[in-house]
Design a protein around this motif. Structure first.
Motif, PDB file in Angstrom:
ATOM      1  N   CYS A  78       0.770  -1.380  -0.185  1.00  0.00           N
ATOM      2  CA  CYS A  78      -0.366   0.039   0.194  1.00  0.00           C
ATOM      3  C   CYS A  78       0.793   0.699  -0.195  1.00  0.00           C
ATOM      4  N   VAL A 426      -6.214 -10.902   2.252  1.00  0.00           N
ATOM      5  CA  VAL A 426      -5.965  -9.282   1.903  1.00  0.00           C
ATOM      6  C   VAL A 426      -6.771  -9.176   0.515  1.00  0.00           C
ATOM      7  N   ASP A 427      -7.769 -10.103  -0.366  1.00  0.00           N
ATOM      8  CA  ASP A 427      -8.776 -10.113  -1.370  1.00  0.00           C
ATOM      9  C   ASP A 427      -9.932 -10.092  -0.197  1.00  0.00           C
ATOM     10  N   SER A 430      -9.764  -5.678   0.760  1.00  0.00           N
ATOM     11  CA  SER A 430      -9.425  -5.137  -0.514  1.00  0.00           C
ATOM     12  C   SER A 430     -10.915  -3.934  -0.656  1.00  0.00           C
ATOM     13  N   MET A 436      -3.051  -0.316  -3.530  1.00  0.00           N
ATOM     14  CA  MET A 436      -2.083  -1.176  -3.752  1.00  0.00           C
ATOM     15  C   MET A 436      -0.929  -0.382  -4.827  1.00  0.00           C
TER      16      MET A 436
END
Length: 438
Positions: A78, A426-427, A430, A436
């Motif tokens: 990030c 993380v998915d 998101s 990102m």
């Protein structure tokens, strides 16, 4: 009515909580530091310089280790974002500082009262809150909802014991769990229990502890210790809790292996001196890691520092250091995972499996229920009941090289097979995370 009673109890308990901090500071100095933070008073209200801030709460050592893969992804992928780590214990805070240094911000989470929590949220203004594992504070959760801060329970677990306790609070507990934006559970059993307690949008993503990166430097440090120990079998009792060291020492006497070295690493640093006295009282020659290998650090390993041989008459090595469990495991031939002989719920066995050391656990592993069952099923771990069966299991592993190698190999495969929770996590996050890096 329960909400009102809860608030009243906190205002009664807060002065007592400070007295408890002062009492614990006699053994661990960190408890007396940063006390204003526990009431929402921070050194700087503009610490994050208006950059989007992601707040992760990891109460202590175990949760901080579990948060490591997630924090690493946020820092690496990030951009224009800062990460705030909050804790409740000095040991968790110290580990966070050791792992990430100045790359993250840190403070103590305030006590669960409206005033302190509101000051905390106003000071940091997080765009996203991530709570690790089982930390559920009703006032904090409600205030995040009122402030519009999405709150995600991540790496969530719910033992059968905690589930039945929570059910007693009926609609109140369902409202609390229902206030999380998402719940990312470790297993399907955890997901079912959390859903029954009112959690919405529950997804099974796996256990982030499988994704903790083993540091090559720690493995190298452990091998250096092992060479300095010499040609002796090494048994580690890691993350032991109060009362367990006595059982471990009983098992040590029952082993009947005269040249074995026992490493004991207490879970909490404030107990180092207490455990040292217990070992001496048993008449065993003791060495402390801080004295024997004081020059051997992760940094010194790069310089191939020579470690003085451990004297042959030393029977117990006290692991009085922080953040070096991987090194202790790498130095050992068999590992007992503490917190499991007495009903503390057990501790993380994944770290030892990843190093490839055979595992022994006690009967009380309800905090790591699925991981413990899977490790035993895969052939990586043995379960024992008491000091007698502990001695028998350790003797079997140490005297049967074929079995020892097979268990270590099974542990490494078990740890590798369950990795990937970080990608699923993380998915799922998101939609709530900043962009990102390209």
């Amino acid at each position: 009515m329960l909400k009102i009673l809860y608030r009243i109890l906190w205002y009664i308990a807060a002065p007592l909580a400070v007295l408890r901090l002062l009492a614990r500071a006699r053994h661990e100095r960190g408890y007396i530091q940063h006390i204003p933070e526990r009431f929402g008073y921070l050194a700087s209200y503009s610490a994050h310089n208006n950059a989007p801030l992601i707040w992760i709460h990891a109460v202590s050592l175990g949760e901080t280790r579990a948060a490591q893969p997630l924090v690493q992804v946020l820092l690496d992928k990030c951009y224009n974002v800062q990460v705030l780590l909050t804790h409740m214990t000095p040991s968790g805070r110290a580990l966070g500082e050791q792992l990430f240094g100045s790359r993250v911000l840190r403070c103590y989470l305030p006590y669960d009262m409206r005033g302190p929590v509101r000051r905390f949220l106003r000071a940091w203004r997080p765009v996203l809150g991530i709570i690790m594992e089982t930390e559920v504070w009703p006032t904090l959760i409600n205030e995040c909802r009122y402030a519009g801060v999405p709150l995600v329970l991540t790496n969530a677990r719910m033992s059968e014991r905690s589930y039945h306790r929570a059910l007693r609070f009926g609609a109140e507990v369902r409202q609390v769990f229902g206030s999380f934006t998402h719940v990312l559970a470790q297993s399907s059993v955890d997901a079912q229990r959390l859903g029954a307690l009112g959690a919405r949008d529950v997804t099974v993503v796996g256990n982030l502890k499988f994704d903790i990166k083993a540091l090559p430097e720690l493995a190298k440090l452990g091998r250096a210790w092992n060479m300095a120990i010499g040609h002796r079998p090494v048994w580690i009792a890691g993350s032991t809790r109060e009362g367990e060291e006595a059982f471990v020492l009983d098992a040590y006497y029952q082993l009947g292996i005269t040249n074995i070295l026992l490493i004991i690493v207490p879970r909490h640093p404030q107990r180092f001196d207490e455990v040292a006295e217990l070992i001496k009282h048993r008449g065993l020659k003791l060495a402390r890691r801080s004295e024997w290998a004081s020059a051997s650090t992760i940094q010194s390993v790069h310089k191939t520092t020579t470690i003085a041989p451990l004297p042959d008459d030393v029977r117990v090595l006290l692991g009085d250091s922080m953040g070096e469990m991987q090194a202790y495991y790498a130095a050992s031939d068999v590992a007992f995972i503490g917190g499991s002989l007495l009903p503390f719920g057990g501790h993380n066995l994944i770290e030892a499996c990843a190093v490839g050391v055979p595992i022994v656990i006690g009967p009380h592993t309800f905090n790591f229920e699925q991981a413990s069952i899977d490790a035993i099923t895969s052939g990586a771990a043995l379960r024992v009941r008491d000091s007698t069966t502990l001695a028998r299991a350790v003797r079997i592993v140490l005297t049967d090289r074929t079995r020892r190698v097979a268990m270590g190999t099974a542990g490494s495969a078990f740890a590798a097979r369950h990795r990937g929770a970080i990608h699923h996590t993380v998915d799922m996050l998101s939609a709530l995370l900043p962009p990102m890096k390209p």
